[in-house]
Design a protein around this motif. Structure first.
Motif, PDB file in Angstrom:
ATOM      1  N   ASP A   1       0.862  -1.172   0.000  1.00  0.00           N
ATOM      2  CA  ASP A   1       0.000   0.000   0.000  1.00  0.00           C
ATOM      3  C   ASP A   1       0.905   1.231   0.000  1.00  0.00           C
ATOM      4  O   ASP A   1       1.557   1.523   1.003  1.00  0.00           O
ATOM      5  N   PRO A   2       0.980   1.969  -1.128  1.00  0.00           N
ATOM      6  CA  PRO A   2       1.882   3.121  -1.194  1.00  0.00           C
ATOM      7  C   PRO A   2       1.520   4.252  -0.235  1.00  0.00           C
ATOM      8  O   PRO A   2       2.344   5.127   0.004  1.00  0.00           O
ATOM      9  N   SER A   3       0.326   4.210   0.350  1.00  0.00           N
ATOM     10  CA  SER A   3      -0.006   5.231   1.342  1.00  0.00           C
ATOM     11  C   SER A   3       0.571   4.881   2.710  1.00  0.00           C
ATOM     12  O   SER A   3       0.569   5.704   3.612  1.00  0.00           O
ATOM     13  N   GLN A   4       1.074   3.638   2.852  1.00  0.00           N
ATOM     14  CA  GLN A   4       1.630   3.222   4.142  1.00  0.00           C
ATOM     15  C   GLN A   4       3.096   2.803   4.068  1.00  0.00           C
ATOM     16  O   GLN A   4       3.790   2.829   5.071  1.00  0.00           O
ATOM     17  N   ILE A   5       3.532   2.370   2.910  1.00  0.00           N
ATOM     18  CA  ILE A   5       4.922   1.947   2.723  1.00  0.00           C
ATOM     19  C   ILE A   5       5.559   2.889   1.715  1.00  0.00           C
ATOM     20  O   ILE A   5       5.099   2.989   0.577  1.00  0.00           O
ATOM     21  N   ALA A   6       6.595   3.571   2.123  1.00  0.00           N
ATOM     22  CA  ALA A   6       7.316   4.469   1.218  1.00  0.00           C
ATOM     23  C   ALA A   6       8.440   3.682   0.553  1.00  0.00           C
ATOM     24  O   ALA A   6       9.342   3.189   1.230  1.00  0.00           O
ATOM     25  N   ILE A   7       8.368   3.546  -0.758  1.00  0.00           N
ATOM     26  CA  ILE A   7       9.409   2.858  -1.521  1.00  0.00           C
ATOM     27  C   ILE A   7       9.953   3.868  -2.526  1.00  0.00           C
ATOM     28  O   ILE A   7       9.231   4.289  -3.432  1.00  0.00           O
ATOM     29  N   ASP A   8      11.208   4.255  -2.346  1.00  0.00           N
ATOM     30  CA  ASP A   8      11.754   5.297  -3.208  1.00  0.00           C
ATOM     31  C   ASP A   8      11.769   4.898  -4.680  1.00  0.00           C
ATOM     32  O   ASP A   8      11.538   5.731  -5.559  1.00  0.00           O
ATOM     33  N   TYR A   9      11.975   3.633  -4.978  1.00  0.00           N
ATOM     34  CA  TYR A   9      11.964   3.182  -6.376  1.00  0.00           C
ATOM     35  C   TYR A   9      10.569   3.328  -6.987  1.00  0.00           C
ATOM     36  O   TYR A   9      10.436   3.704  -8.153  1.00  0.00           O
ATOM     37  N   PHE A  10       9.529   3.055  -6.210  1.00  0.00           N
ATOM     38  CA  PHE A  10       8.152   3.233  -6.677  1.00  0.00           C
ATOM     39  C   PHE A  10       7.898   4.704  -7.004  1.00  0.00           C
ATOM     40  O   PHE A  10       7.343   5.032  -8.056  1.00  0.00           O
TER      41      PHE A  10
END
Length: 169
Positions: free
Chosen positions: A125-134
């Motif tokens: 869930d991009p609102s809860q996990i920050a992934i710089d590559y995403f």
């Protein structure tokens, strides 16, 4: 000679989600720029829980999941990581290592490994996990419609360092 380069920033034609340094309640961060880091909601670095094989397998799945949104099938995993094993041995190794990844993921909600369409995939869930590559992929895919804030976020991501700079595969 004195060169001055001007950058034309066009207004957004399509809405792109606003990206800020900490836009949501973040329950974890996965950083690939400036070296691999896997941090939970409390800022605890879980990176050391990844063996070299687990790290490589996780990154292989994550990169395929984010870039192409389709993951990889079991045959691709076997060929990549256990090419020298029998089919049964490769299946067992794959199963054991996926279970180990799931155990690490239990410490960070909103990320999991799935196999819905026959492909292994990292879902988050991009609102809860920050992934710089995403974020990097999202911004570079929208390169014709970036605003100044988004350009600053992109610059911040790449200024952390090279992509997976502390790894050699």
């Amino acid at each position: 000679m004195d060169f001055k380069e001007t950058v034309q920033i066009e207004p957004l034609n399509e809405p792109i989600p606003t990206i800020t340094k900490e836009p949501y309640i973040i329950n974890g961060k996965i950083l690939l720029f400036g070296g691999f880091q896997f941090l939970n909601a409390h800022g605890i670095d879980l990176t050391n829980q990844f063996t070299p094989l687990l790290k490589e397998m996780f990154l292989y799945l994550l990169l395929h999941s984010v870039k192409w949104n389709k993951g990889v099938n079991s045959s691709q995993l076997n060929e990549m990581f256990w090419f020298d094993k029998t089919t049964n041995s490769a299946r067992n190794n794959r199963s054991v290592n996926i279970t180990k990844l799931k155990t690490i993921f239990e410490q960070m909600p909103a990320i999991q490994i799935t196999k819905d369409t026959g492909n292994w995939k990292i879902v988050f869930d991009p609102s809860q996990i920050a992934i710089d590559y995403f974020e990097f992929q999202k911004l570079t895919n929208a390169k014709k419609s970036l605003n100044v804030e988004q350009i600053n976020v992109l610059t911040e991501i790449v200024n952390r360092g090279g992509f997976l700079s502390n790894l050699e595969y």
